[in-house]
Write a protein that holds these residues in place. Structure first.
Motif, PDB file in Angstrom:
ATOM      1  N   LEU A  13       0.814  -1.300   0.224  1.00 51.23           N
ATOM      2  CA  LEU A  13      -0.085  -0.132   0.070  1.00 51.23           C
ATOM      3  C   LEU A  13       0.821   1.013   0.213  1.00 51.23           C
ATOM      4  N   ALA A  14       1.922   1.223   1.001  1.00 48.76           N
ATOM      5  CA  ALA A  14       2.772   2.274   0.783  1.00 48.76           C
ATOM      6  C   ALA A  14       3.402   2.489  -0.306  1.00 48.76           C
ATOM      7  N   THR A  15       3.928   1.425  -1.163  1.00 53.71           N
ATOM      8  CA  THR A  15       4.520   1.683  -2.623  1.00 53.71           C
ATOM      9  C   THR A  15       3.564   2.207  -3.464  1.00 53.71           C
ATOM     10  N   LEU A  16       2.400   1.689  -3.538  1.00 55.06           N
ATOM     11  CA  LEU A  16       1.383   2.266  -4.373  1.00 55.06           C
ATOM     12  C   LEU A  16       1.062   3.755  -4.176  1.00 55.06           C
ATOM     13  N   LEU A  17       0.874   4.017  -2.833  1.00 50.34           N
ATOM     14  CA  LEU A  17       0.816   5.473  -2.702  1.00 50.34           C
ATOM     15  C   LEU A  17       1.645   6.645  -2.898  1.00 50.34           C
ATOM     16  N   THR A  18       3.005   5.898  -3.012  1.00 51.37           N
ATOM     17  CA  THR A  18       4.095   6.807  -3.366  1.00 51.37           C
ATOM     18  C   THR A  18       4.437   6.734  -4.728  1.00 51.37           C
ATOM     19  N   GLY A  19       3.694   5.890  -5.537  1.00 49.55           N
ATOM     20  CA  GLY A  19       3.966   5.883  -7.027  1.00 49.55           C
ATOM     21  C   GLY A  19       5.004   4.962  -7.500  1.00 49.55           C
ATOM     22  N   ALA A  20       5.576   4.216  -6.441  1.00 50.48           N
ATOM     23  CA  ALA A  20       6.596   3.464  -6.815  1.00 50.48           C
ATOM     24  C   ALA A  20       6.443   2.124  -7.816  1.00 50.48           C
ATOM     25  N   LEU A  21       4.934   1.792  -7.881  1.00 45.78           N
ATOM     26  CA  LEU A  21       4.753   0.973  -8.985  1.00 45.78           C
ATOM     27  C   LEU A  21       4.528   1.339 -10.321  1.00 45.78           C
ATOM     28  N   TRP A  22       4.387   2.659 -10.436  1.00 42.46           N
ATOM     29  CA  TRP A  22       4.533   3.141 -11.627  1.00 42.46           C
ATOM     30  C   TRP A  22       5.831   2.775 -12.369  1.00 42.46           C
ATOM     31  N   ALA A  23       5.679   2.785 -13.644  1.00 36.73           N
ATOM     32  CA  ALA A  23       6.836   2.472 -14.556  1.00 36.73           C
ATOM     33  C   ALA A  23       7.526   3.681 -14.640  1.00 36.73           C
ATOM     34  N   GLN A  24       8.838   3.793 -14.568  1.00 40.25           N
ATOM     35  CA  GLN A  24       9.648   5.125 -14.957  1.00 40.25           C
ATOM     36  C   GLN A  24       9.311   5.657 -16.156  1.00 40.25           C
ATOM     37  N   PRO A  25       9.396   6.826 -16.324  1.00 39.21           N
ATOM     38  CA  PRO A  25       9.046   7.599 -17.605  1.00 39.21           C
ATOM     39  C   PRO A  25      10.378   7.588 -18.541  1.00 39.21           C
ATOM     40  N   VAL A  26       9.883   7.240 -19.829  1.00 39.17           N
ATOM     41  CA  VAL A  26      10.967   7.038 -20.756  1.00 39.17           C
ATOM     42  C   VAL A  26      10.727   8.214 -22.007  1.00 39.17           C
ATOM     43  N   ILE A  27      11.492   8.919 -22.278  1.00 37.83           N
ATOM     44  CA  ILE A  27      11.563   9.922 -23.336  1.00 37.83           C
ATOM     45  C   ILE A  27      11.983   9.213 -24.605  1.00 37.83           C
ATOM     46  N   VAL A  28      11.254   9.097 -25.843  1.00 36.44           N
ATOM     47  CA  VAL A  28      11.907   8.587 -26.978  1.00 36.44           C
ATOM     48  C   VAL A  28      12.987   9.627 -27.373  1.00 36.44           C
ATOM     49  N   PRO A  29      14.321   8.765 -27.651  1.00 34.00           N
ATOM     50  CA  PRO A  29      15.394   9.801 -28.019  1.00 34.00           C
ATOM     51  C   PRO A  29      15.094  10.661 -29.069  1.00 34.00           C
ATOM     52  N   GLY A  30      15.314  11.838 -29.297  1.00 32.79           N
ATOM     53  CA  GLY A  30      15.176  12.861 -30.243  1.00 32.79           C
ATOM     54  C   GLY A  30      13.600  13.144 -30.386  1.00 32.79           C
ATOM     55  N   SER A  31      12.939  12.928 -29.502  1.00 31.96           N
ATOM     56  CA  SER A  31      11.225  13.337 -29.695  1.00 31.96           C
ATOM     57  C   SER A  31      10.858  14.714 -29.157  1.00 31.96           C
ATOM     58  N   THR A  32      11.914  15.528 -28.565  1.00 28.76           N
ATOM     59  CA  THR A  32      11.618  16.739 -27.950  1.00 28.76           C
ATOM     60  C   THR A  32      11.609  17.485 -29.361  1.00 28.76           C
ATOM     61  N   VAL A  33      10.491  18.148 -29.903  1.00 27.48           N
ATOM     62  CA  VAL A  33      10.267  18.692 -30.909  1.00 27.48           C
ATOM     63  C   VAL A  33       9.210  20.058 -30.910  1.00 27.48           C
ATOM     64  N   ASN A  34       9.623  20.954 -31.778  1.00 30.89           N
ATOM     65  CA  ASN A  34       8.528  21.935 -31.937  1.00 30.89           C
ATOM     66  C   ASN A  34       7.058  21.511 -32.207  1.00 30.89           C
ATOM     67  N   ALA A  35       6.361  22.218 -31.228  1.00 31.26           N
ATOM     68  CA  ALA A  35       4.976  21.664 -30.985  1.00 31.26           C
ATOM     69  C   ALA A  35       4.080  21.939 -32.340  1.00 31.26           C
ATOM     70  N   ALA A  36       4.315  23.099 -33.124  1.00 30.01           N
ATOM     71  CA  ALA A  36       3.673  23.483 -34.238  1.00 30.01           C
ATOM     72  C   ALA A  36       3.892  22.377 -35.390  1.00 30.01           C
ATOM     73  N   ASP A  37       5.213  22.256 -35.724  1.00 31.17           N
ATOM     74  CA  ASP A  37       5.523  21.106 -36.940  1.00 31.17           C
ATOM     75  C   ASP A  37       6.333  20.128 -36.764  1.00 31.17           C
ATOM     76  N   TYR A  38       6.431  19.729 -35.422  1.00 33.63           N
ATOM     77  CA  TYR A  38       7.365  18.384 -35.043  1.00 33.63           C
ATOM     78  C   TYR A  38       8.753  18.447 -35.646  1.00 33.63           C
ATOM     79  N   SER A  39       9.259  19.459 -35.767  1.00 35.60           N
ATOM     80  CA  SER A  39      10.777  19.713 -36.141  1.00 35.60           C
ATOM     81  C   SER A  39      11.493  19.672 -35.188  1.00 35.60           C
ATOM     82  N   ARG A  40      12.831  19.566 -35.267  1.00 36.94           N
ATOM     83  CA  ARG A  40      13.694  19.841 -34.227  1.00 36.94           C
ATOM     84  C   ARG A  40      14.172  21.421 -34.082  1.00 36.94           C
ATOM     85  N   ASN A  41      13.553  22.284 -34.886  1.00 42.39           N
ATOM     86  CA  ASN A  41      13.767  23.585 -34.863  1.00 42.39           C
ATOM     87  C   ASN A  41      13.161  24.221 -33.705  1.00 42.39           C
ATOM     88  N   ILE A  42      13.817  24.386 -32.669  1.00 42.10           N
ATOM     89  CA  ILE A  42      13.416  25.010 -31.389  1.00 42.10           C
ATOM     90  C   ILE A  42      14.245  26.218 -30.938  1.00 42.10           C
TER      91      ILE A  42
END
Length: 135
Positions: free
Chosen positions: A8-37
């Motif tokens: 229960l303590a683990t669940l409440l602290t979020g430790a059972l959630w999986a760690q976030p993963v960013i797809v490499p190179g996927s931070t993009v300009n929100a308007a056109d999804y390019s890497r021109n930021i």
């Protein structure tokens, strides 16, 4: 009984959630999804486990945390939080600050931990248009 309390303590602290993963190179300009930021741009980040659920910012000023998710932005000298428009398990969007250097890294932080850094280079100007139907 002790195992139940720990679970229960683990669940409440979020430790059972999986760690976030960013797809490499996927931070993009929100308007056109390019890497021109550019500084101050709206960016979108794609990945998995970025947030436990969808949440939209209630208004401006934009918050730096939604659904327990925040995004650290650093240029190696200064570290700040991304102002978030929305978060969801597979993507999120927010606005960069205006006073960052050119070599920038971002990482998503949740109760389950932090993602690896995604690096990109800011350019002085990055005009882009939002389209309704990608035409």
């Amino acid at each position: 009984m002790m195992k139940r309390v720990f679970a229960l303590a683990t669940l409440l602290t979020g430790a059972l959630w999986a760690q976030p993963v960013i797809v490499p190179g996927s931070t993009v300009n929100a308007a056109d999804y390019s890497r021109n930021i550019a500084p101050g741009s709206y960016v979108t980040i794609f990945g998995t486990n970025l947030a436990p659920s969808f949440e939209l910012a209630p208004g401006v000023p934009l918050p730096t945390t939604l659904s327990g998710t925040s995004v650290e932005v650093t240029d190696g000298i200064k570290t700040e939080q991304l102002a978030l428009w929305y978060v969801s398990p597979g993507q999120l969007a927010g606005q960069l600050g205006y006073d960052l250097g050119t070599a920038v890294k971002v990482r998503v932080v949740t109760a389950a931990g932090a993602s690896d850094w995604d690096a990109f280079t800011l350019v002085p100007h990055a005009p882009a248009l939002y389209a309704v139907n990608q035409q």
